[in-house]
Design a protein around this motif. Structure first.
Motif, PDB file in Angstrom:
ATOM      1  N   MET A  63       0.828  -1.202   0.000  1.00 57.04           N
ATOM      2  CA  MET A  63       0.000   0.000   0.000  1.00 57.04           C
ATOM      3  C   MET A  63       0.869   1.261   0.000  1.00 57.04           C
ATOM      4  N   MET A  64       0.224   2.383  -0.271  1.00 52.49           N
ATOM      5  CA  MET A  64       0.890   3.678  -0.162  1.00 52.49           C
ATOM      6  C   MET A  64       1.082   4.046   1.307  1.00 52.49           C
ATOM      7  N   PRO A  65       1.954   5.018   1.589  1.00 53.61           N
ATOM      8  CA  PRO A  65       2.163   5.472   2.963  1.00 53.61           C
ATOM      9  C   PRO A  65       1.246   6.641   3.297  1.00 53.61           C
ATOM     10  N   ALA A  66       1.159   6.961   4.586  1.00 55.43           N
ATOM     11  CA  ALA A  66       0.387   8.124   5.026  1.00 55.43           C
ATOM     12  C   ALA A  66       1.287   9.362   5.020  1.00 55.43           C
ATOM     13  N   PHE A  67       1.709   9.779   3.818  1.00 60.76           N
ATOM     14  CA  PHE A  67       2.527  10.993   3.695  1.00 60.76           C
ATOM     15  C   PHE A  67       1.711  12.220   4.083  1.00 60.76           C
ATOM     16  N   SER A  68       2.413  13.277   4.475  1.00 57.67           N
ATOM     17  CA  SER A  68       1.790  14.565   4.803  1.00 57.67           C
ATOM     18  C   SER A  68       2.621  15.697   4.216  1.00 57.67           C
ATOM     19  N   HIS A  69       1.974  16.777   3.853  1.00 59.18           N
ATOM     20  CA  HIS A  69       2.615  18.076   3.578  1.00 59.18           C
ATOM     21  C   HIS A  69       3.546  18.111   2.365  1.00 59.18           C
ATOM     22  N   LEU A  70       3.595  17.072   1.554  1.00 59.18           N
ATOM     23  CA  LEU A  70       4.576  17.072   0.461  1.00 59.18           C
ATOM     24  C   LEU A  70       4.304  18.142  -0.585  1.00 59.18           C
ATOM     25  N   ASN A  71       3.070  18.633  -0.643  1.00 63.21           N
ATOM     26  CA  ASN A  71       2.775  19.721  -1.585  1.00 63.21           C
ATOM     27  C   ASN A  71       3.426  21.035  -1.152  1.00 63.21           C
ATOM     28  N   LYS A  72       3.995  21.050   0.070  1.00 69.03           N
ATOM     29  CA  LYS A  72       4.679  22.252   0.565  1.00 69.03           C
ATOM     30  C   LYS A  72       6.181  22.206   0.319  1.00 69.03           C
ATOM     31  N   ALA A  73       6.618  21.252  -0.498  1.00 63.18           N
ATOM     32  CA  ALA A  73       8.051  21.094  -0.749  1.00 63.18           C
ATOM     33  C   ALA A  73       8.590  22.107  -1.756  1.00 63.18           C
ATOM     34  N   GLY A  74       7.740  22.960  -2.288  1.00 61.52           N
ATOM     35  CA  GLY A  74       8.188  23.987  -3.230  1.00 61.52           C
ATOM     36  C   GLY A  74       8.455  23.457  -4.619  1.00 61.52           C
ATOM     37  N   LEU A  75       7.814  22.352  -4.980  1.00 61.16           N
ATOM     38  CA  LEU A  75       8.004  21.759  -6.303  1.00 61.16           C
ATOM     39  C   LEU A  75       6.999  22.343  -7.292  1.00 61.16           C
ATOM     40  N   ASP A  76       7.222  22.066  -8.565  1.00 62.47           N
ATOM     41  CA  ASP A  76       6.295  22.546  -9.583  1.00 62.47           C
ATOM     42  C   ASP A  76       5.233  21.504  -9.906  1.00 62.47           C
ATOM     43  N   HIS A  77       5.081  20.518  -9.029  1.00 65.02           N
ATOM     44  CA  HIS A  77       4.016  19.524  -9.168  1.00 65.02           C
ATOM     45  C   HIS A  77       3.521  19.185  -7.765  1.00 65.02           C
ATOM     46  N   ARG A  78       2.460  18.366  -7.678  1.00 65.94           N
ATOM     47  CA  ARG A  78       1.782  18.123  -6.403  1.00 65.94           C
ATOM     48  C   ARG A  78       1.895  16.639  -6.015  1.00 65.94           C
ATOM     49  N   PRO A  79       2.917  16.302  -5.219  1.00 64.10           N
ATOM     50  CA  PRO A  79       3.180  14.902  -4.886  1.00 64.10           C
ATOM     51  C   PRO A  79       2.027  14.191  -4.187  1.00 64.10           C
ATOM     52  N   MET A  80       1.268  14.907  -3.352  1.00 68.65           N
ATOM     53  CA  MET A  80       0.205  14.240  -2.609  1.00 68.65           C
ATOM     54  C   MET A  80      -0.845  13.657  -3.560  1.00 68.65           C
ATOM     55  N   GLU A  81      -1.261  14.445  -4.538  1.00 70.73           N
ATOM     56  CA  GLU A  81      -2.221  13.953  -5.512  1.00 70.73           C
ATOM     57  C   GLU A  81      -1.586  12.930  -6.452  1.00 70.73           C
ATOM     58  N   GLU A  82      -0.280  13.077  -6.685  1.00 72.55           N
ATOM     59  CA  GLU A  82       0.390  12.193  -7.649  1.00 72.55           C
ATOM     60  C   GLU A  82       0.532  10.768  -7.125  1.00 72.55           C
ATOM     61  N   TYR A  83       0.851  10.604  -5.845  1.00 74.35           N
ATOM     62  CA  TYR A  83       0.931   9.218  -5.374  1.00 74.35           C
ATOM     63  C   TYR A  83      -0.460   8.634  -5.180  1.00 74.35           C
ATOM     64  N   ALA A  84      -1.462   9.493  -4.923  1.00 72.60           N
ATOM     65  CA  ALA A  84      -2.844   9.008  -4.909  1.00 72.60           C
ATOM     66  C   ALA A  84      -3.250   8.517  -6.298  1.00 72.60           C
ATOM     67  N   GLN A  85      -2.797   9.226  -7.324  1.00 71.81           N
ATOM     68  CA  GLN A  85      -3.094   8.803  -8.692  1.00 71.81           C
ATOM     69  C   GLN A  85      -2.441   7.462  -9.002  1.00 71.81           C
ATOM     70  N   ALA A  86      -1.219   7.266  -8.522  1.00 67.89           N
ATOM     71  CA  ALA A  86      -0.544   5.984  -8.711  1.00 67.89           C
ATOM     72  C   ALA A  86      -1.332   4.861  -8.042  1.00 67.89           C
ATOM     73  N   ALA A  87      -1.845   5.113  -6.837  1.00 70.79           N
ATOM     74  CA  ALA A  87      -2.650   4.110  -6.138  1.00 70.79           C
ATOM     75  C   ALA A  87      -3.898   3.775  -6.940  1.00 70.79           C
ATOM     76  N   LYS A  88      -4.554   4.785  -7.461  1.00 72.61           N
ATOM     77  CA  LYS A  88      -5.764   4.553  -8.261  1.00 72.61           C
ATOM     78  C   LYS A  88      -5.437   3.753  -9.520  1.00 72.61           C
ATOM     79  N   ASP A  89      -4.378   4.152 -10.223  1.00 71.95           N
ATOM     80  CA  ASP A  89      -4.016   3.478 -11.478  1.00 71.95           C
ATOM     81  C   ASP A  89      -3.647   2.016 -11.253  1.00 71.95           C
ATOM     82  N   LEU A  90      -2.972   1.728 -10.124  1.00 67.65           N
ATOM     83  CA  LEU A  90      -2.492   0.380  -9.857  1.00 67.65           C
ATOM     84  C   LEU A  90      -3.477  -0.474  -9.063  1.00 67.65           C
TER      85      LEU A  90
END
Length: 335
Positions: A63-90
């Motif tokens: 399973m995926m982990p219970a990550f928090s706050h990764l969208n605050k890492a100052g990146l140009d993408h949104r990791p929180m939604e991205e690993y959720a998308q990976a979970a949905k796809d897989l």
């Protein structure tokens, strides 16, 4: 000790690990690496790694982990939604940690089957509100980080300016009852003792996560080491485990020792932060192949057929090693 990664974002966003023997993640990694596996190849079958959990079917117990706050890492993408998308796809279970309701809603909108883990706020009404909000946004289950009550100064923890609180067995029963009234299972994350597992079972908790929160407790016992004993008192609860699940071989060992499913965190983190969903999917697919391979080599046809006697540790079956250590500690061996 574990090599420190150069993570992006503000200092403390991704907690640094201690560089001495108190680093529980080092002990966990060391223990897992010393567990060996015997082959049972005659009559084996191609393994089915699909998992049924609370009436839903998933493609894997990883399973995926219970990550928090990764969208605050100052990146140009949104990791929180991205690993959720990976979970949905897989077709995997997704988990989300401490996020505002607004941010949780954005993550939930991805559509993955998500378990929301809530901090043990001193304000219990906030816990109840976040549970209800999660269910309103189709959470698969809700739970509490029970091991986030005490800070590293020994006082009640404060996270992002929010005061945490301690939890009693009555509190756990009350939150489990609320979750059930909302129509979802309740999870206690951060169980690392037979005592707490037994309390959770009595309180009506539906699942526990055997975890030291990636070294939150200095010198913490490795989840793999205590899993067999926790399994004995788990009752009807599902048992999940995490910490140092770096590949499918780690997942296999934890499941052979009693876990129903496992979460992987830092193993997917570098790829997630750099390349988002595709990197997470690639890593999880590799882990699934490794898990399926070891199940095939040891005659485990499906998730309910794991046998801990395939595991060896320091020249003995692992369970015999652990039981011998218990006998020597208690002095209960008969003459």
């Amino acid at each position: 000790m574990e090599k420190e990664a150069n993570w992006p974002g503000p200092e403390g966003l991704i907690p640094a690990l201690p560089k001495d023997a108190s680093n529980a993640s080092w002990h966990t990694r060391h223990f897992l690496d010393e567990i060996l596996i015997e082959e049972r190849i005659i009559g084996t079958h191609t393994a089915d790694i699909s998992m049924m959990l609370w009436g839903r079917k998933f493609t894997s117990p990883i399973m995926m982990p219970a990550f928090s706050h990764l969208n605050k890492a100052g990146l140009d993408h949104r990791p929180m939604e991205e690993y959720a998308q990976a979970a949905k796809d897989l077709g995997l279970v997704n988990w989300v940690g401490m996020e505002s309701d607004e941010d949780y809603a954005d993550i939930a909108a991805v559509g993955a089957d998500t378990i929301r883990i809530i901090k043990p706020f001193a304000d219990h009404e906030k816990i109840r509100r976040q549970m209800a909000f999660a269910v309103k946004h189709q959470a698969f289950a809700v739970g509490i980080d029970i091991d986030h009550s005490i800070g590293n100064d020994g006082n009640i923890d404060v996270v992002d300016g929010e005061k945490m609180g301690t939890l009693t067995d009555q509190d756990m029963a009350g939150f489990a009852e609320i979750a059930h009234e909302l129509g979802v299972p309740f999870v206690a994350k951060g169980v690392l003792s037979i005592k707490d597992a037994a309390i959770c079972e009595k309180a009506g908790v539906d699942a526990i996560v055997v975890s030291h929160h990636h070294g939150r407790l200095p010198f913490a016992v490795p989840p793999a080491m205590i899993l067999p004993d926790i399994r004995k008192v788990s009752g009807k609860m599902k048992i999940f485990a995490d910490c140092s699940v770096d590949d499918g071989r780690d997942a296999y060992k934890l499941m052979a020792l009693g876990a129903d499913a496992v979460s992987t965190g830092r193993a997917i983190l570098p790829g997630l932060l750099k390349n988002g969903t595709p990197a997470v999917k690639e890593k999880l697919q590799q882990m699934n192949r490794q898990l399926k391979e070891l199940m095939g080599y040891t005659g485990v046809a499906a998730l309910g057929a794991f046998d801990p006697t395939v595991l060896w540790y320091h020249g003995r079956h692992l369970l015999a090693y652990l039981e011998r250590a218990e006998i020597e500690e208690t002095g209960e061996e008969e003459n």
